[in-house]
Design an enzyme around this catalytic site. Structure first.
Site, PDB file in Angstrom:
ATOM      1  N   HIS A   1      -7.893  -0.039  -3.346  1.00 30.51           N
ATOM      2  CA  HIS A   1      -6.840  -0.911  -3.876  1.00 30.51           C
ATOM      3  C   HIS A   1      -7.387  -1.825  -4.978  1.00 30.51           C
ATOM      4  O   HIS A   1      -8.436  -2.430  -4.829  1.00 30.51           O
ATOM      5  CB  HIS A   1      -6.174  -1.734  -2.770  1.00 30.51           C
ATOM      6  CG  HIS A   1      -5.658  -0.863  -1.664  1.00 30.51           C
ATOM      7  ND1 HIS A   1      -5.389  -1.337  -0.410  1.00 30.51           N
ATOM      8  CD2 HIS A   1      -5.349   0.475  -1.651  1.00 30.51           C
ATOM      9  CE1 HIS A   1      -4.955  -0.330   0.358  1.00 30.51           C
ATOM     10  NE2 HIS A   1      -4.923   0.769  -0.390  1.00 30.51           N
TER      11      HIS A   1
ATOM     12  N   CYS B   1      -0.819  -7.763  -0.822  1.00 29.29           N
ATOM     13  CA  CYS B   1      -0.706  -6.620   0.093  1.00 29.29           C
ATOM     14  C   CYS B   1       0.506  -6.756   1.016  1.00 29.29           C
ATOM     15  O   CYS B   1       1.166  -5.764   1.331  1.00 29.29           O
ATOM     16  CB  CYS B   1      -1.936  -6.533   0.982  1.00 29.29           C
ATOM     17  SG  CYS B   1      -3.472  -6.319   0.100  1.00 29.29           S
TER      18      CYS B   1
ATOM     19  N   ASP C   1      -5.931  -4.549  -6.086  1.00 32.45           N
ATOM     20  CA  ASP C   1      -5.362  -5.898  -6.114  1.00 32.45           C
ATOM     21  C   ASP C   1      -6.258  -7.014  -5.580  1.00 32.45           C
ATOM     22  O   ASP C   1      -5.792  -8.131  -5.342  1.00 32.45           O
ATOM     23  CB  ASP C   1      -3.965  -5.932  -5.466  1.00 32.45           C
ATOM     24  CG  ASP C   1      -3.916  -5.350  -4.068  1.00 32.45           C
ATOM     25  OD1 ASP C   1      -4.955  -4.891  -3.583  1.00 32.45           O
ATOM     26  OD2 ASP C   1      -2.819  -5.366  -3.471  1.00 32.45           O
TER      27      ASP C   1
ATOM     28  N   ASP D   1      -2.811   5.511  -2.859  1.00 33.95           N
ATOM     29  CA  ASP D   1      -2.117   4.393  -2.226  1.00 33.95           C
ATOM     30  C   ASP D   1      -1.465   3.611  -3.357  1.00 33.95           C
ATOM     31  O   ASP D   1      -2.048   3.465  -4.447  1.00 33.95           O
ATOM     32  CB  ASP D   1      -3.100   3.473  -1.482  1.00 33.95           C
ATOM     33  CG  ASP D   1      -3.464   3.974  -0.089  1.00 33.95           C
ATOM     34  OD1 ASP D   1      -3.132   5.124   0.238  1.00 33.95           O
ATOM     35  OD2 ASP D   1      -4.091   3.199   0.663  1.00 33.95           O
TER      36      ASP D   1
ATOM     37  N   ASP E   1       0.823  -1.209   0.000  1.00 33.63           N
ATOM     38  CA  ASP E   1       0.000   0.000   0.000  1.00 33.63           C
ATOM     39  C   ASP E   1       0.858   1.260   0.000  1.00 33.63           C
ATOM     40  O   ASP E   1       0.426   2.315  -0.468  1.00 33.63           O
ATOM     41  CB  ASP E   1      -0.898   0.035   1.247  1.00 33.63           C
ATOM     42  CG  ASP E   1      -1.803  -1.174   1.348  1.00 33.63           C
ATOM     43  OD1 ASP E   1      -1.852  -1.946   0.379  1.00 33.63           O
ATOM     44  OD2 ASP E   1      -2.458  -1.348   2.395  1.00 33.63           O
TER      45      ASP E   1
HETATM   46  N1  ABU Z   1      -5.730  -4.398  -0.781  1.00 37.98           N
HETATM   47  C1  ABU Z   1      -6.864  -5.032  -0.220  1.00 37.98           C
HETATM   48  C2  ABU Z   1      -8.099  -4.933  -1.088  1.00 37.98           C
HETATM   49  C3  ABU Z   1      -9.249  -5.600  -0.456  1.00 37.98           C
HETATM   50  C4  ABU Z   1     -10.473  -5.594  -1.308  1.00 37.98           C
HETATM   51  O1  ABU Z   1     -10.541  -4.870  -2.300  1.00 37.98           O
HETATM   52  O2  ABU Z   1     -11.411  -6.320  -0.996  1.00 37.98           O
END
Ligand code: ABU
Length: 366
Positions: free
Chosen positions: A246, A351, A248, A198, A125
Site C-alpha cells: 500500500h 485505510c 498510503d 489492492d 484496500d
Molecule cells: N495501508 C497501510 C500501509 C502501512 C505501511 O506502509 O506502513
C-alpha cells in the site's frame, strides 16, 4: 465509466464522484470492526511482516488465525473509530458503513483454504473510486478473498442510483500466484500468474494515478488497470521498502503541488518528468510511537496515513505532535483524532475510509 473526461464540471447529482485525494469530501465509507478475526499466516502476510517479528508473528498467527477478535478486545479501537465518525459528521461529511461479515470461520475455494478471513476495518484496500465508478480490487491475500462481500450492499445501492461499478477478475490465488522463495528486499511475493492489486496501492491525482508495485500489486494488475481505464495515466512506482504494501504511508499527495514522502522509503528511479513537474516533495516527520513499542516495526509510518477533508483540513493521529506542527507550518488545518488502537487492524485514517464523493472534477495536474 468515467464521465468527466475533460475539465468540465462533473454532475453534482451523481452519487459517486472522486478524482483525487484532496477535493472537498462529501461522503465516505468508514470501516467497521465487528466480525474481525486474527489473520491466518500465509506467504503473502509473511512477506510484509517486519523481520524482527517473523518468528513471534508466525507462531501467533498459526495458532490464532481465524479466531474472533472479541468485542472487549476491540473496545479501545471502537471508541476511536466512533470518534472519527463524530468528527467526520461534525465537519459535514456523510458517513456510510459496510455490513460486518463474520471472518472467524474457515474459508475455502476449490484451490485452497484458510483458517479464517480478516476484517472490514480497511475499505481503502478493497475499493477505489475512479471518477464516477467504484472498482473492487482483486486483493492478494487468501484471508482477504471474501472481504468485498461487506461492501456489496453499498455498491449495489450506488449502482442503482447511477454510479459505475466494476470488479477486477477474481484471482485464483493458487500456489502459482506466489513466489514461495521470494527474496526479502529483492523480489516480490506475488508472481505474474494473474492480475493482482489492492486498491490502497494507488494514489489519485486527477488524470494521473501513482500505483506501487508491491507484495500485493503486480505488473499484470497494473496492466489490467491501464487497459480498463484508458482515461487515466497509471504511473508504476517502486520504493525501497522490503515490506512494500500500500502506497498510503509511503507517497501521499496532500494537495495539488505537494507530496508527503517517507524518508525511510525513497522512490526508486524517480522519473525525470516527476522530479521536474514543479510538485514539491516534503519528508514526513518521524512518528512519536516509541521504538520500544511492540508495534513500532510494523506500524510507525501510519502517522502518514491521514485523511484529507479538503486542501486544508486533514485528520491526523492525535499523538503525532511533530506531524501536526508540520502540517500547520505548511498551511493545513490538522484535525487530531486518537487512532492508535486501530493500528492493530492494519491501518489508520486513510485505510479506514474510502471516499465516495468529493466535490470536484477530473483535472490534469502534471
Ligand atoms: N495501508 C497501510 C500501509 C502501512 C505501511 O506502509 O506502513
Amino acid at each position: 465509466m468515467v464521465r468527466a473526461m475533460n475539465s468540465e464540471k462533473s454532475n453534482e447529482n451523481v452519487p459517486v464522484n472522486s478524482w483525487n485525494e484532496w477535493d472537498p469530501l462529501e461522503e465516505v465509507v468508514v470501516g467497521v470492526l465487528d466480525g474481525a478475526a486474527a489473520l491466518t499466516w500465509e506467504v503473502g502476510f509473511e512477506a510484509v511482516t517486519a523481520v524482527e517479528h517473523l518468528d513471534r508473528s508466525r507462531k501467533y498467527h498459526r495458532a490464532m488465525g481465524g479466531q474472533a477478535i472479541e468485542k472487549l478486545q476491540r473496545a479501545p479501537a471502537q471508541r476511536e473509530l466512533d470518534r472519527l465518525v463524530t468528527i467526520l459528521e461534525r465537519e459535514g461529511v456523510k458517513v456510510r458503513r459496510p455490513d460486518p461479515i463474520d471472518h472467524a470461520r474457515p474459508i475455502s475455494t476449490p484451490l485452497w483454504s484458510s483458517q479464517g478471513g480478516n476484517c472490514q476495518a480497511n475499505p481503502r484496500d478493497v475499493l477505489i473510486v475512479l471518477g464516477n465508478e467504484i472498482l473492487e480490487a482483486p486483493m492478494a491475500w487468501r484471508s482477504r478473498y471474501f472481504e468485498f462481500l461487506a461492501y456489496r450492499k453499498l455498491c449495489k445501492e450506488y449502482f442503482k442510483r447511477g454510479a459505475g461499478w466494476r470488479a477486477a477478475p477474481k484471482p485464483a490465488m493458487s500456489h502459482r500466484s506466489y513466489d514461495w522463495d521470494f527474496k526479502r528486499g529483492e523480489t516480490y511475493v506475488t508472481t505474474e500468474y494473474e492480475p493482482l492489486f489492492d486498491a490502497a496501492d494507488m494514489s489519485r491525482c486527477g488524470r494521473d494515478i501513482f500505483i506501487q508495485r508491491s507484495h500485493v500489486t503486480n505488473d499484470f494488475g497494473i496492466e489490467w488497470l491501464r487497459r480498463h481505464y484508458p482515461e487515466f495515466h497509471f504511473h508504476r512506482v517502486e520504493f525501497d521498502d522490503y515490506r512494500a504494501i500500500h502506497i498510503d504511508a509511503t507517497f501521499v499527495p496532500l494537495r495539488p503541488g505537494l507530496f508527503l514522502t517517507n524518508p525511510d522509503r525513497p522512490m526508486r528511479d524517480k522519473p525525470d518528468w516527476l522530479a521536474k513537474s514543479g510538485w514539491e516533495f516534503v519528508e514526513a516527520p518521524r512518528s512519536t510511537l516509541p521504538e520500544s513499542h511492540p508495534w513500532f516495526h510494523s506500524f510507525r509510518w501510519l502517522s502518514m496515513n491521514m485523511l484529507n477533508l479538503d486542501e486544508k483540513r486533514v485528520i491526523v493521529e492525535a499523538s503525532e505532535e511533530p506531524t501536526i506542527k508540520f502540517l500547520k507550518d505548511l498551511g493545513f488545518d490538522p484535525i487530531p483524532c486518537p487512532f492508535r488502537n486501530n493500528y492493530k487492524f492494519g491501518g489508520s485514517f486513510h485505510c479506514a475510509t474510502v471516499d465516495i464523493r468529493r466535490r470536484g472534477e477530473l483535472k490534469s495536474y502534471f
